[in-house]
Design an enzyme around this catalytic site. Structure first.
Site, PDB file in Angstrom:
ATOM      1  N   SER A  67     127.211  -5.516 -45.160  1.00  0.00           N
ATOM      2  CA  SER A  67     127.080  -4.840 -46.441  1.00  0.00           C
ATOM      3  C   SER A  67     128.096  -5.294 -47.485  1.00  0.00           C
ATOM      4  CB  SER A  67     127.179  -3.342 -46.182  1.00  0.00           C
ATOM      5  OG  SER A  67     126.810  -2.621 -47.300  1.00  0.00           O
ATOM      6  N   GLU A 388     126.771   9.127 -52.748  1.00  0.00           N
ATOM      7  CA  GLU A 388     128.201   8.909 -52.701  1.00  0.00           C
ATOM      8  C   GLU A 388     128.579   8.271 -54.041  1.00  0.00           C
ATOM      9  OE1 GLU A 388     129.512   8.098 -48.278  1.00  0.00           O
ATOM     10  OE2 GLU A 388     128.069   6.588 -48.895  1.00  0.00           O
ATOM     11  N   ASN A 390     130.172   5.777 -54.550  1.00  0.00           N
ATOM     12  CA  ASN A 390     130.055   4.319 -54.467  1.00  0.00           C
ATOM     13  C   ASN A 390     128.622   3.803 -54.673  1.00  0.00           C
ATOM     14  OD1 ASN A 390     128.722   4.724 -52.023  1.00  0.00           O
ATOM     15  ND2 ASN A 390     130.516   4.284 -50.760  1.00  0.00           N
ATOM     16  N   ARG A 531     141.716   8.966 -46.091  1.00  0.00           N
ATOM     17  CA  ARG A 531     140.828   8.963 -44.916  1.00  0.00           C
ATOM     18  C   ARG A 531     140.776   7.558 -44.332  1.00  0.00           C
ATOM     19  NH1 ARG A 531     136.203   6.541 -46.518  1.00  0.00           N
ATOM     20  NH2 ARG A 531     135.186   7.064 -44.566  1.00  0.00           N
ATOM     21  N   PRO A 532     140.562   7.483 -43.009  1.00  0.00           N
ATOM     22  CA  PRO A 532     140.434   6.147 -42.422  1.00  0.00           C
ATOM     23  C   PRO A 532     139.052   5.587 -42.756  1.00  0.00           C
ATOM     24  CG  PRO A 532     140.177   7.831 -40.729  1.00  0.00           C
ATOM     25  CD  PRO A 532     140.423   8.562 -42.014  1.00  0.00           C
ATOM     26  N   SER A 533     138.997   4.338 -43.204  1.00  0.00           N
ATOM     27  CA  SER A 533     137.698   3.715 -43.450  1.00  0.00           C
ATOM     28  C   SER A 533     136.966   3.531 -42.122  1.00  0.00           C
ATOM     29  CB  SER A 533     137.898   2.353 -44.114  1.00  0.00           C
ATOM     30  OG  SER A 533     136.713   1.594 -44.010  1.00  0.00           O
TER      31      SER A 533
HETATM   32  C1  G16 Z   1     128.874   2.252 -45.614  1.00  0.00           C
HETATM   33  C2  G16 Z   1     128.238   3.606 -45.466  1.00  0.00           C
HETATM   34  C3  G16 Z   1     128.569   4.469 -46.670  1.00  0.00           C
HETATM   35  C4  G16 Z   1     130.066   4.510 -46.876  1.00  0.00           C
HETATM   36  C5  G16 Z   1     130.656   3.106 -46.927  1.00  0.00           C
HETATM   37  C6  G16 Z   1     132.162   3.075 -46.956  1.00  0.00           C
HETATM   38  O1  G16 Z   1     128.355   1.628 -46.754  1.00  0.00           O
HETATM   39  O2  G16 Z   1     126.852   3.464 -45.347  1.00  0.00           O
HETATM   40  O3  G16 Z   1     128.057   5.740 -46.442  1.00  0.00           O
HETATM   41  O4  G16 Z   1     130.363   5.162 -48.069  1.00  0.00           O
HETATM   42  O5  G16 Z   1     130.264   2.386 -45.779  1.00  0.00           O
HETATM   43  O6  G16 Z   1     132.646   3.652 -45.792  1.00  0.00           O
HETATM   44  P1  G16 Z   1     134.170   3.635 -45.406  1.00  0.00           P
HETATM   45  O7  G16 Z   1     134.907   4.204 -46.585  1.00  0.00           O
HETATM   46  O8  G16 Z   1     134.231   4.486 -44.187  1.00  0.00           O
HETATM   47  O9  G16 Z   1     134.579   2.203 -45.177  1.00  0.00           O
HETATM   48  P2  G16 Z   1     127.958   0.094 -46.754  1.00  0.00           P
HETATM   49  O10 G16 Z   1     127.264  -0.071 -48.055  1.00  0.00           O
HETATM   50  O11 G16 Z   1     129.231  -0.690 -46.648  1.00  0.00           O
HETATM   51  O12 G16 Z   1     127.089  -0.068 -45.563  1.00  0.00           O
END
Ligand code: G16
Length: 572
Positions: A67, A388, A390, A531-533
């Site tokens: 992604s 979201e 984002n 928050r942890p990613s």
């Molecule tokens: C994925 C998830 C989203 C999330 C994003 C970031 O998006 O589908 O729901 O908002 O990751 O997540 P994190 O902050 O935990 O890294 P994508 O578009 O990268 O698949």
């Protein structure tokens, strides 16, 4: 698990040993890491997908993508029978499967799981997996690993659907399992027809009031721009200019794309002075995120129109149609059904957007980050809209509301064809077909935004000012911070951070939340959380405050705290 099946797994797994000293975990949206580490994980997820398909007697999807991550990363997302993300109940198994090293232990793990879940492995008629991948070069060999994993379960077959956006694959899985037409062609047809239907339903006066000016789309140097070019040809006079498709020189997600635009708030590569004042949009690398933006007069910075604003636009439109459909008591006092419209956001949502939505009289709830949580919550409503900040989101329609709309449509088409009520029912039905019911989808989201802007006659500038005018209550945006920033901090072990209350509070490590609160209290309209990613090896720090300077300062001071509590000590 019988001998033959055990031998099959033992034999094929010998080519896919997990990398030593690396622990992979199922994160926000599946597994994600440097592509060189992922062969064995993808192979094992192939096995998991076959088991899931057998257990659910349905088609399952596997999408090879990382992604928004850099091009050297890759990952794998799993589409469940309804087209949504893998059931969370299977995540612990996915974790164990990815990390078990010894081949005999791998066989034992599968065997135990199969017994516990009562998966009829000895009597497999068919297990079917749809495979897709984005444009990453590593996708090709990882796809081969997935095929090997699937083939190591007897009776399981796969169909390689080629290069797709993630939402296309999720859409296909859902369509297949619902017995609907499910090819890529069907996807394009359904989206373009519903878009055209919405445009035809625009009130005549409004149609003339707004010229169909163009939208310029940044495809993140990935698959989304390529697919949008196909879709554009089917959408009548919708004027779309695609930049940063995968055919150009640019690197996937590098200085381009929805994640870059949303986090950095600067123009993506390929955009500049000629775009000032135009309506621009960005997809991410697998086109499951959409944000809009306006290039500022300096042609470097942007005004971001993020997921919160898209959500607000959708909510405004849907509510307007539902209000039109509400029975006038004199006309028909006895329809007891009132669809529940609900909104789902995360802690990243700007307070002004939440206030705007509540002010519309809507139910707004927060979940932790991750489509899997938002989607689940949104499906509890008759019409659930989730986004979201984002840019990841969609609108879900329950079966009940869809049959109610169909009934209203038939009633109204015999009693008062062409009335505003009839059109409102038709519009909502068209939205339910246009917007991806399986997962957030930048292509279908873009078409819906474009159709609503045409319907309302709003420019992107007017849309961007949506929160400035909060009627009927004493709310102004100045009571909410409109400035925000998200920064990343590298730490020793991101799993040391444990959060609660939809990620707004840190419960571990002890003491850090108090320190964050003290830092935040120093800023006007300050709000901050960490928050942890689940997709990158970092802690994310979100901050908002009354000005951009104060926001940056708050984020930096909390980033220092994160480093002190969890980091490598660079800030000390
Ligand atoms: C994925 C998830 C989203 C999330 C994003 C970031 O998006 O589908 O729901 O908002 O990751 O997540 P994190 O902050 O935990 O890294 P994508 O578009 O990268 O698949």
């Amino acid at each position: 698990m019988n001998q033959e099946q055990s031998s099959l797994v033992l034999q094929s797994s010998s080519n896919f040993s997990p990398p030593e000293g690396v622990k992979l975990s199922y994160g926000t949206a599946g597994f994600r890491a440097d592509a060189t580490l992922l062969k064995s994980t993808v192979y094992r997820v192939g096995i998991l997908a076959a088991l899931r398909s057998i257990q659910t007697k349905s088609v399952i999807g596997l999408m090879i993508t990382a992604s928004h991550n850099q091009v050297s990363d890759n990952g794998i997302k799993i589409a469940d029978p309804n087209g949504g993300m893998l059931s969370q109940l299977w995540e612990p198994f996915a974790d164990s499967l990815a990390n078990v090293a010894d081949p005999f232990e791998l066989v034992q793990l599968i065997s135990d799981f199969v017994s516990k879940e009562i998966i009829p492995l000895d009597n497999v008629r068919s297990a079917e997996i749809l495979l897709g991948r984005d444009t990453r070069p590593s996708g090709e060999y990882l796809l081969e690993a997935a095929k090997q994993g699937i083939s190591s379960i007897k009776g399981a077959i796969y169909h390689d659907m080629g290069i797709l956006t993630t939402p296309q694959l999720h859409w296909m899985v859902r369509a297949r399992n619902m017995g609907m037409n499910s090819t890529e062609h069907d996807y394009f047809q359904q989206l373009s027809q519903s878009y055209r239907c919405l445009v035809e339903l625009i009130p005549d006066g409004k149609k003339a009031s707004k010229s169909n000016d163009k939208v310029v789309v940044d495809g993140a140097n990935g698959v989304g721009g390529d697919k949008l070019e196909v879709l554009r040809e089917l959408c009548g006079d919708l004027s779309i200019e695609v930049r940063n498709s995968s055919k150009g020189e640019g690197v996937l997600n590098k200085g381009v794309g929805a994640d870059f635009v949303q986090k950095e708030k600067v123009v993506p590569s390929g955009f500049g002075p000629i775009d000032v004042g135009l309506r621009c949009a960005s997809f991410d690398g697998d086109a499951d995120r959409l944000v809009y933006f306006l290039v500022q007069p300096d042609s470097k910075l942007i005004d971001l129109v993020d997921g919160d604003k898209i959500l607000s636009l959708f909510a405004h439109f849907i509510k307007e149609q539902l209000d039109v459909l509400k029975d006038n008591e004199l006309e028909k006092p006895c329809d007891p059904y009132h669809p529940r419209l609900g909104i789902v956001q995360t802690a990243y949502a700007n307070g002004a957007s939440t206030a705007y939505l509540k002010n519309l009289g809507l139910d707004v709830v927060l979940t932790p980050t991750g489509v899997k949580y938002l989607h689940e919550k949104a499906s509890e409503y008759d019409i659930g809209i989730y986004f979201e900040a984002n840019g990841h989101g969609t609108i879900l329609f329950s079966d009940t509301v869809l049959s109610w709309l169909e009934d209203r449509n038939s009633e109204l088409s015999s009693a008062c064809t062409g009335s505003e009520k009839h059109k409102a029912a038709l519009r909502l039905l068209a939205v339910s077909k246009l917007i991806n019911q399986a997962v957030g989808d930048a292509l279908s989201g873009l078409l819906l935004v474009e159709a609503i802007l045409l319907h309302t006659g709003w420019s992107i500038q007017k849309w961007n000012e949506l929160y400035k005018d909060l009627p009927s209550r004493q709310l102004t945006v100045w009571q909410f911070a409109l400035f925000f920033i998200v920064i990343k901090v590298k730490v020793v072990d991101r799993t040391a951070v444990v959060t609660a209350k939809a990620e707004t509070v840190v419960v571990q490590p002890a003491g850090i939340q108090e320190a964050i609160d003290t830092a935040t209290a120093k800023y006007r309209h300050g709000r901050c959380f960490i928050r942890p990613s689940g997709t990158e090896d970092v802690i994310r720090v979100y901050a908002e405050a009354a000005t951009q300077e104060e926001t940056d300062s708050l984020a930096n001071s909390v980033a220092k705290l994160v480093d002190q509590f969890l980091g490598f000590g660079s800030s000390q």
